[in-house]
Design a protein around this motif. Structure first.
Motif, PDB file in Angstrom:
ATOM      1  N   HIS A 112     -14.974  14.805  29.307  1.00 31.75           N
ATOM      2  CA  HIS A 112     -15.303  13.951  30.455  1.00 31.75           C
ATOM      3  C   HIS A 112     -16.655  14.348  31.058  1.00 31.75           C
ATOM      4  O   HIS A 112     -17.457  13.495  31.442  1.00 31.75           O
ATOM      5  CB  HIS A 112     -14.206  14.058  31.528  1.00 31.75           C
ATOM      6  N   HIS A 113     -16.899  15.654  31.133  1.00 33.95           N
ATOM      7  CA  HIS A 113     -18.153  16.139  31.707  1.00 33.95           C
ATOM      8  C   HIS A 113     -19.343  15.687  30.878  1.00 33.95           C
ATOM      9  O   HIS A 113     -20.400  15.343  31.418  1.00 33.95           O
ATOM     10  CB  HIS A 113     -18.109  17.678  31.793  1.00 33.95           C
ATOM     11  N   ARG A 114     -19.175  15.643  29.572  1.00 29.99           N
ATOM     12  CA  ARG A 114     -20.275  15.239  28.687  1.00 29.99           C
ATOM     13  C   ARG A 114     -20.689  13.795  28.911  1.00 29.99           C
ATOM     14  O   ARG A 114     -21.806  13.404  28.598  1.00 29.99           O
ATOM     15  CB  ARG A 114     -19.861  15.409  27.215  1.00 29.99           C
ATOM     16  N   ARG A 117     -18.476  12.121  33.851  1.00 29.43           N
ATOM     17  CA  ARG A 117     -17.350  12.036  34.802  1.00 29.43           C
ATOM     18  C   ARG A 117     -17.161  13.439  35.400  1.00 29.43           C
ATOM     19  O   ARG A 117     -16.147  14.117  35.175  1.00 29.43           O
ATOM     20  CB  ARG A 117     -16.088  11.566  34.091  1.00 29.43           C
ATOM     21  N   CYS A 118     -18.170  13.848  36.177  1.00 31.09           N
ATOM     22  CA  CYS A 118     -18.293  15.254  36.568  1.00 31.09           C
ATOM     23  C   CYS A 118     -17.201  15.696  37.539  1.00 31.09           C
ATOM     24  O   CYS A 118     -16.615  16.770  37.374  1.00 31.09           O
ATOM     25  CB  CYS A 118     -19.672  15.498  37.156  1.00 31.09           C
ATOM     26  N   GLU A 119     -16.959  14.883  38.565  1.00 34.05           N
ATOM     27  CA  GLU A 119     -15.972  15.303  39.568  1.00 34.05           C
ATOM     28  C   GLU A 119     -14.591  15.438  38.937  1.00 34.05           C
ATOM     29  O   GLU A 119     -13.875  16.417  39.180  1.00 34.05           O
ATOM     30  CB  GLU A 119     -15.939  14.311  40.736  1.00 34.05           C
ATOM     31  N   ASP A 156     -24.254  23.233  35.427  1.00 30.44           N
ATOM     32  CA  ASP A 156     -24.955  22.086  34.849  1.00 30.44           C
ATOM     33  C   ASP A 156     -25.046  20.929  35.830  1.00 30.44           C
ATOM     34  O   ASP A 156     -25.941  20.079  35.721  1.00 30.44           O
ATOM     35  CB  ASP A 156     -24.267  21.642  33.552  1.00 30.44           C
ATOM     36  N   CYS A 157     -24.093  20.848  36.788  1.00 36.34           N
ATOM     37  CA  CYS A 157     -24.144  19.806  37.823  1.00 36.34           C
ATOM     38  C   CYS A 157     -25.057  20.214  38.981  1.00 36.34           C
ATOM     39  O   CYS A 157     -25.235  19.447  39.929  1.00 36.34           O
ATOM     40  CB  CYS A 157     -22.745  19.514  38.353  1.00 36.34           C
ATOM     41  N   GLY A 158     -25.599  21.430  38.929  1.00 33.95           N
ATOM     42  CA  GLY A 158     -26.536  21.866  39.952  1.00 33.95           C
ATOM     43  C   GLY A 158     -25.905  22.617  41.112  1.00 33.95           C
ATOM     44  O   GLY A 158     -26.578  22.873  42.112  1.00 33.95           O
ATOM     45  N   ASN A 199     -29.735  18.518  29.091  1.00 35.36           N
ATOM     46  CA  ASN A 199     -29.084  17.317  28.565  1.00 35.36           C
ATOM     47  C   ASN A 199     -28.120  16.710  29.576  1.00 35.36           C
ATOM     48  O   ASN A 199     -27.967  15.497  29.657  1.00 35.36           O
ATOM     49  CB  ASN A 199     -28.322  17.648  27.273  1.00 35.36           C
ATOM     50  N   HIS A 200     -27.465  17.569  30.370  1.00 33.56           N
ATOM     51  CA  HIS A 200     -26.460  17.043  31.297  1.00 33.56           C
ATOM     52  C   HIS A 200     -27.103  16.258  32.441  1.00 33.56           C
ATOM     53  O   HIS A 200     -26.488  15.337  32.986  1.00 33.56           O
ATOM     54  CB  HIS A 200     -25.590  18.178  31.855  1.00 33.56           C
ATOM     55  N   ARG A 201     -28.319  16.615  32.770  1.00 32.82           N
ATOM     56  CA  ARG A 201     -28.975  15.988  33.919  1.00 32.82           C
ATOM     57  C   ARG A 201     -29.023  14.456  33.763  1.00 32.82           C
ATOM     58  O   ARG A 201     -28.910  13.714  34.734  1.00 32.82           O
ATOM     59  CB  ARG A 201     -30.396  16.549  34.074  1.00 32.82           C
ATOM     60  N   VAL A 203     -26.866  12.468  32.479  1.00 36.13           N
ATOM     61  CA  VAL A 203     -25.589  11.763  32.688  1.00 36.13           C
ATOM     62  C   VAL A 203     -24.876  12.207  33.959  1.00 36.13           C
ATOM     63  O   VAL A 203     -23.858  11.628  34.331  1.00 36.13           O
ATOM     64  CB  VAL A 203     -24.631  11.981  31.485  1.00 36.13           C
ATOM     65  N   CYS A 204     -25.397  13.234  34.634  1.00 40.37           N
ATOM     66  CA  CYS A 204     -24.684  13.832  35.768  1.00 40.37           C
ATOM     67  C   CYS A 204     -24.501  12.820  36.902  1.00 40.37           C
ATOM     68  O   CYS A 204     -25.421  12.088  37.251  1.00 40.37           O
ATOM     69  CB  CYS A 204     -25.436  15.053  36.283  1.00 40.37           C
ATOM     70  N   THR A 205     -23.302  12.812  37.450  1.00 36.18           N
ATOM     71  CA  THR A 205     -22.989  11.909  38.567  1.00 36.18           C
ATOM     72  C   THR A 205     -22.735  12.689  39.848  1.00 36.18           C
ATOM     73  O   THR A 205     -22.175  12.165  40.801  1.00 36.18           O
ATOM     74  CB  THR A 205     -21.748  11.049  38.231  1.00 36.18           C
ATOM     75  N   GLN A 206     -23.168  13.946  39.852  1.00 34.20           N
ATOM     76  CA  GLN A 206     -22.949  14.784  41.028  1.00 34.20           C
ATOM     77  C   GLN A 206     -24.268  15.188  41.672  1.00 34.20           C
ATOM     78  O   GLN A 206     -24.407  16.308  42.166  1.00 34.20           O
ATOM     79  CB  GLN A 206     -22.161  16.043  40.654  1.00 34.20           C
ATOM     80  N   ALA A 207     -25.223  14.258  41.691  1.00 34.47           N
ATOM     81  CA  ALA A 207     -26.521  14.565  42.293  1.00 34.47           C
ATOM     82  C   ALA A 207     -26.365  14.905  43.772  1.00 34.47           C
ATOM     83  O   ALA A 207     -27.091  15.725  44.316  1.00 34.47           O
ATOM     84  CB  ALA A 207     -27.466  13.386  42.123  1.00 34.47           C
TER      85      ALA A 207
END
Ligand SMILES: [Zn+2]
Length: 224
Positions: A112-114, A117-119, A156-158, A199-201, A203-207
């Motif tokens: 999911h993280h890839r 779907r970070c949360e 990876d989500c910062g 690479n995760h940046r 697709v990341c949805t947790q900005a």
């Protein structure tokens, strides 16, 4: 870093072994040799053969072979679908808190993280860690690996501060319970020194982080 469900002990086999089992073994051999794309093709074949049988152990092992290979070779949607299948099979066959089921759930969180779907990924992996620490102890390999991987997802989500907290707990447990020179202790140190994935940046949805509860950390700190 990639979490992989360990394979069940393999009995000696002869000429009468099932075709799906033979294909699973072949996929594992190709993976060991580092040929991930060939291994993936064999795993797809094994998965197809296993689903034509009523052998739950073969279906479980075929899904356990295919899911991480699909993720590693870029078949991200197939990885999520296969991990979901794997979690269902492992839960039915082994139980909710069995080590292999927990590795399957951790792999699904990673899948999911890839895809951003970070949360959900972080919440699910934190839940896996909580279950692993309670059922198997915080020093168990499945607990330490899950906690270390949770740190990677946060990083990876910062969310570097939360990632560092996870790693500090993991280092404390490793220093207390693991023997000197244990490879997982060195792995935790390596991860602490590794920057976030570029690479995760994409697709990341947790900005803008909305930090999910870290229910596992307080209990592990207390238990450790
Ligand atoms: Zn993210």
């Amino acid at each position: 870093m990639h979490l992989t469900m360990p394979r069940a002990p393999q009995p000696a086999r002869g000429l009468h072994q099932m075709p799906a089992r033979w294909a699973i073994d072949h996929a594992a051999a190709r993976q060991t040799l580092g040929d991930l794309h060939d291994a993936y093709q064999w795993a797809v074949y094994a998965h197809t053969l296993a689903h034509r049988t009523n052998h739950s152990a073969e279906r479980l092992d075929a899904a356990a072979m295919l899911a991480p290979l699909a993720a590693l070779t870029g078949h991200v949607d197939q990885a999520v679908t296969t991990y979901r299948d794997l979690v269902d099979l492992a839960t039915a066959e082994l139980g909710h808190s069995h080590e292999r089921t927990l590795y399957a759930r951790a792999g699904m969180a990673e899948a999911h993280h890839r895809v951003g779907r970070c949360e959900k990924a972080i919440r699910d992996l934190a839940d896996v860690y909580t279950t692993a620490a309670r059922r198997h102890g915080p020093e168990a390999p499945v607990s330490l690996k899950t906690l270390t991987h949770l740190a990677c997802l946060y990083r990876d989500c910062g969310w570097c501060d939360v990632a560092q907290r996870c790693l500090t707990v993991a280092m404390t447990i490793a220093a207390r319970y693991l023997p000197q020179g244990d490879p997982h202790g060195a792995r935790i140190t390596d991860i602490a020194a590794t920057p976030a994935s570029e690479n995760h940046r994409a697709v990341c949805t947790q900005a803008t982080p909305s930090r999910p509860a870290l229910t596992g950390l307080s209990s592990s700190t207390r238990t450790a």
